[in-house]
Write a protein that holds these residues in place. Structure first.
Motif, PDB file in Angstrom:
ATOM      1  N   VAL A   5       0.843  -1.205   0.000  1.00  0.00           N
ATOM      2  CA  VAL A   5       0.000   0.000   0.000  1.00  0.00           C
ATOM      3  C   VAL A   5       0.875   1.250   0.000  1.00  0.00           C
ATOM      4  N   LYS A   6       1.842   1.301   0.878  1.00  0.00           N
ATOM      5  CA  LYS A   6       2.683   2.496   1.003  1.00  0.00           C
ATOM      6  C   LYS A   6       3.448   2.784  -0.278  1.00  0.00           C
ATOM      7  N   LYS A   7       4.009   1.759  -0.881  1.00  0.00           N
ATOM      8  CA  LYS A   7       4.792   1.967  -2.101  1.00  0.00           C
ATOM      9  C   LYS A   7       3.903   2.416  -3.261  1.00  0.00           C
ATOM     10  N   LEU A   8       2.787   1.734  -3.475  1.00  0.00           N
ATOM     11  CA  LEU A   8       1.933   2.080  -4.609  1.00  0.00           C
ATOM     12  C   LEU A   8       1.257   3.432  -4.416  1.00  0.00           C
ATOM     13  N   SER A   9       0.982   3.807  -3.167  1.00  0.00           N
ATOM     14  CA  SER A   9       0.304   5.086  -2.920  1.00  0.00           C
ATOM     15  C   SER A   9       1.215   6.282  -3.176  1.00  0.00           C
ATOM     16  N   GLU A  10       2.506   6.023  -3.329  1.00  0.00           N
ATOM     17  CA  GLU A  10       3.433   7.101  -3.691  1.00  0.00           C
ATOM     18  C   GLU A  10       3.241   7.557  -5.136  1.00  0.00           C
ATOM     19  N   ASP A  11       2.618   6.714  -5.941  1.00  0.00           N
ATOM     20  CA  ASP A  11       2.382   7.025  -7.355  1.00  0.00           C
ATOM     21  C   ASP A  11       0.997   7.655  -7.497  1.00  0.00           C
ATOM     22  N   PRO A  12       0.905   8.908  -7.909  1.00  0.00           N
ATOM     23  CA  PRO A  12      -0.399   9.577  -8.008  1.00  0.00           C
ATOM     24  C   PRO A  12      -1.309   8.989  -9.071  1.00  0.00           C
ATOM     25  N   ASN A  13      -0.774   8.103  -9.902  1.00  0.00           N
ATOM     26  CA  ASN A  13      -1.601   7.482 -10.938  1.00  0.00           C
ATOM     27  C   ASN A  13      -2.369   6.260 -10.419  1.00  0.00           C
ATOM     28  N   PHE A  14      -2.151   5.911  -9.149  1.00  0.00           N
ATOM     29  CA  PHE A  14      -2.828   4.756  -8.559  1.00  0.00           C
ATOM     30  C   PHE A  14      -3.820   5.198  -7.495  1.00  0.00           C
ATOM     31  N   HIS A  15      -4.961   4.524  -7.471  1.00  0.00           N
ATOM     32  CA  HIS A  15      -5.897   4.686  -6.366  1.00  0.00           C
ATOM     33  C   HIS A  15      -5.962   3.352  -5.638  1.00  0.00           C
ATOM     34  N   ILE A  59      -4.008   3.723   7.942  1.00  0.00           N
ATOM     35  CA  ILE A  59      -3.976   4.853   7.014  1.00  0.00           C
ATOM     36  C   ILE A  59      -3.535   6.130   7.717  1.00  0.00           C
ATOM     37  N   SER A  60      -3.908   6.274   8.987  1.00  0.00           N
ATOM     38  CA  SER A  60      -3.539   7.482   9.731  1.00  0.00           C
ATOM     39  C   SER A  60      -2.029   7.614   9.917  1.00  0.00           C
ATOM     40  N   SER A  61      -1.304   6.510   9.746  1.00  0.00           N
ATOM     41  CA  SER A  61       0.150   6.562   9.891  1.00  0.00           C
ATOM     42  C   SER A  61       0.856   6.964   8.597  1.00  0.00           C
ATOM     43  N   LEU A  62       0.111   7.089   7.514  1.00  0.00           N
ATOM     44  CA  LEU A  62       0.699   7.463   6.237  1.00  0.00           C
ATOM     45  C   LEU A  62       0.962   8.977   6.191  1.00  0.00           C
ATOM     46  N   PRO A  63       1.873   9.417   5.343  1.00  0.00           N
ATOM     47  CA  PRO A  63       2.165  10.853   5.251  1.00  0.00           C
ATOM     48  C   PRO A  63       0.930  11.664   4.836  1.00  0.00           C
ATOM     49  N   ASP A  64       0.895  12.902   5.246  1.00  0.00           N
ATOM     50  CA  ASP A  64      -0.196  13.799   4.856  1.00  0.00           C
ATOM     51  C   ASP A  64      -0.282  13.886   3.334  1.00  0.00           C
ATOM     52  N   GLY A  65      -1.487  13.872   2.839  1.00  0.00           N
ATOM     53  CA  GLY A  65      -1.697  14.000   1.404  1.00  0.00           C
ATOM     54  C   GLY A  65      -1.811  12.680   0.670  1.00  0.00           C
ATOM     55  N   VAL A  66      -1.422  11.578   1.330  1.00  0.00           N
ATOM     56  CA  VAL A  66      -1.547  10.258   0.706  1.00  0.00           C
ATOM     57  C   VAL A  66      -2.984   9.779   0.860  1.00  0.00           C
ATOM     58  N   VAL A  67      -3.597   9.418  -0.251  1.00  0.00           N
ATOM     59  CA  VAL A  67      -4.995   8.992  -0.228  1.00  0.00           C
ATOM     60  C   VAL A  67      -5.073   7.482  -0.428  1.00  0.00           C
ATOM     61  N   VAL A  68      -5.573   6.798   0.588  1.00  0.00           N
ATOM     62  CA  VAL A  68      -5.818   5.359   0.526  1.00  0.00           C
ATOM     63  C   VAL A  68      -7.225   5.120   1.047  1.00  0.00           C
ATOM     64  N   GLU A  69      -7.982   4.305   0.352  1.00  0.00           N
ATOM     65  CA  GLU A  69      -9.374   4.055   0.723  1.00  0.00           C
ATOM     66  C   GLU A  69      -9.509   2.669   1.360  1.00  0.00           C
ATOM     67  N   PRO A  70      -9.960   2.601   2.619  1.00  0.00           N
ATOM     68  CA  PRO A  70     -10.166   1.293   3.229  1.00  0.00           C
ATOM     69  C   PRO A  70     -11.455   0.662   2.717  1.00  0.00           C
ATOM     70  N   ILE A  71     -11.440  -0.648   2.595  1.00  0.00           N
ATOM     71  CA  ILE A  71     -12.637  -1.369   2.185  1.00  0.00           C
ATOM     72  C   ILE A  71     -12.723  -2.642   3.013  1.00  0.00           C
ATOM     73  N   GLU A  72     -13.850  -2.839   3.651  1.00  0.00           N
ATOM     74  CA  GLU A  72     -14.008  -4.007   4.524  1.00  0.00           C
ATOM     75  C   GLU A  72     -13.999  -5.282   3.684  1.00  0.00           C
ATOM     76  N   LEU A  73     -13.112  -6.215   4.059  1.00  0.00           N
ATOM     77  CA  LEU A  73     -12.959  -7.420   3.257  1.00  0.00           C
ATOM     78  C   LEU A  73     -12.378  -8.546   4.101  1.00  0.00           C
TER      79      LEU A  73
END
Length: 243
Positions: free
Chosen positions: A27-37, A52-66
């Protein structure tokens, strides 16, 4: 479909078991690329939000229950992705349990049943549920996070130290066969289906034994971005490895 124009133009990636360990490093590595959601698959939304709260400010990751051991949970996750995005571009089957998930007195049957239910059956059910959404992608990719202990060649090598975890080892060999089955089933040129191993990585999964999990996550990310990989391969950071 309710995704914004910005989101719909990005590569949509779902990673199961992604709120900790190697999955979270992916998650952390792929979220560095703005072309990925990134869709972070997590059995508990609260645990996902905490990660997700531990990620740097501005990084957008969407949690999904699974929960990959629950068909209703898988179906609900597929419905969420379908309604919001209308497709999925990359599925990373990362969720799994290993030999340390059991008390010492656990029976052989209990170990095999639970490990296979998560690592193999769960991955198959999740993949089947998302193939219709992956089919709508122009470059669909499925990645199975396997393990070198699932390699028959390496297991039979007398120079290598053995791992006394038959249920886990058998589940990863089965996961590789699962990948090969999908690779031969999904034969359109656009499909890429592969297995990879992060090798032994220091996470709660391994009781902290192994190398930095951020290194282990690299190969899954390279397969997700299309940097490496045709289809039907078993990969680590150095290239393809023996079955």
């Amino acid at each position: 479909m309710s995704s914004s124009a910005g989101e719909s133009s990005k590569t949509i990636v779902l990673i199961s078991g992604a709120n900790q360990g190697v999955g979270f490093e992916i998650v952390k590595k792929l979220s560095e690329d703005p072309n990925f959601h990134i869709l972070m698959g997590t059995r508990s939304l609260s645990n996902g939000q905490a990660a997700i709260s531990s990620l740097p400010d501005g990084v957008v990751v969407e949690p999904i229950e699974l929960d990959v051991t629950s068909d209703p949970s898988i179906a609900a996750a597929a419905d969420v992705v379908a309604s919001k995005y209308g497709r999925l571009d990359v599925l990373i089957n990362n969720a799994g349990i290993g030999p340390y998930a059991f008390p010492a007195e656990a029976s052989t049957r209990e170990r095999f049943t639970r490990i296979f239910s998560t690592n193999v059956t769960g991955a198959a059910c999740l993949t089947d549920a998302f193939i219709p959404l992956l089919q709508k992608s122009s470059q669909p990719r499925i990645i199975f996070v396997s393990s070198g202990v699932g390699s028959l060649t390496l297991t039979l090598d007398p120079s290598r130290a053995g791992v006394d975890a038959p249920a886990y080892k058998a589940s990863k060999a089965a996961m590789n066969m699962l990948m090969a089955t999908y690779a031969t089933k999904l034969t359109e040129e656009k499909w890429r289906v592969n297995s990879c191993t992060p090798r032994l990585s220091a996470t709660a999964f391994t009781k902290g034994v192994g190398r930095d999990p951020s290194i282990g996550a690299i190969i899954a990310c390279r397969l997700a971005t299309g940097e490496v990989g045709g289809t039907g391969g078993f990969w680590d950071n150095e290239g393809t490895i023996a079955w």
